[in-house]
Design an enzyme around this catalytic site. Structure first.
Site, PDB file in Angstrom:
ATOM      1  N   HIS A  52     -26.096 -63.318 -40.261  1.00 52.54           N
ATOM      2  CA  HIS A  52     -25.865 -63.981 -41.551  1.00 52.54           C
ATOM      3  C   HIS A  52     -26.807 -65.162 -41.733  1.00 52.54           C
ATOM      4  CE1 HIS A  52     -22.403 -61.615 -42.568  1.00 52.54           C
ATOM      5  NE2 HIS A  52     -21.783 -61.949 -41.448  1.00 52.54           N
ATOM      6  N   CYS A  53     -28.077 -64.921 -41.607  1.00 48.94           N
ATOM      7  CA  CYS A  53     -29.090 -65.981 -41.665  1.00 48.94           C
ATOM      8  C   CYS A  53     -30.121 -65.610 -42.723  1.00 48.94           C
ATOM      9  CB  CYS A  53     -29.760 -66.099 -40.287  1.00 48.94           C
ATOM     10  SG  CYS A  53     -31.120 -67.291 -40.193  1.00 48.94           S
TER      11      CYS A  53
END
Length: 173
Positions: A52-53
């Site tokens: 989730h970057c």
């Protein structure tokens, strides 16, 4: 006396200091272990990753680099980490996410801390030797064929950047 001093200085300046190899055994996302020592004789690109970057799209380039260079000996090791609070809750979720979204076939570790007191021993050894600590996800550590750190890159350097690939190619010759 002066001649001896100059000669000694030239000898000392001409020496290169070889960094000591770093090693480490990681829990594999597939079960079992992955050991840096098992890849001696091959360059290894170690990348701390997260699902989730803003840099998660680099997984595609990591897979591409792995596909292009693995036949020549390069190992690309993804190290999923929640050190920056951007990883999924379990290794199973990470594995599924990477397979579905990026069709990853490169080796991956279980979720592993990469900084601070809980950092994996590999990352602690790299910090001790080089001062490098991942400052975000998708930082890269390039090891030579003996396991010594030859370069580190931040998240902004993509896995398929010319700068990084030149270093990789120089190690594959």
């Amino acid at each position: 006396m002066i001649r001896m001093l100059v000669l000694t200085t030239l000898i000392l300046l001409g020496r290169t200091v070889q960094a000591a190899p770093v090693s480490g055994e990681f829990a594999s996302i597939d079960g079992g272990t992955l050991s840096i020592d098992d890849w001696r004789g091959q360059p290894v690109l170690v990348v701390n990753t997260a699902s989730h970057c803003g840099f998660t799209g680099q997984y595609a380039a990591l897979q591409k680099v792995y596909e292009i260079y693995s036949d020549r000996g390069l190992v690309v090791l993804a190290v999923p980490s929640d050190s920056f609070n951007q990883e999924l809750g379990s290794a199973e979720e990470v594995k599924e996410f990477c397979e579905l979204n990026y069709d990853l076939t490169l080796p991956m570790t279980d979720i592993t801390p990469v900084k601070g007191a809980e950092a994996h021993p590999f990352y602690k050894a790299v910090e001790t030797q080089t001062g490098f600590v991942p400052r975000w996800n998708f930082n890269k550590i390039l090891l030579d064929t003996e396991g010594a750190v030859v370069a580190t890159y931040g998240a902004n350097v993509k896995p398929d950047s010319p700068k990084l690939l030149r270093q990789v190619e120089s190690l594959l010759r």
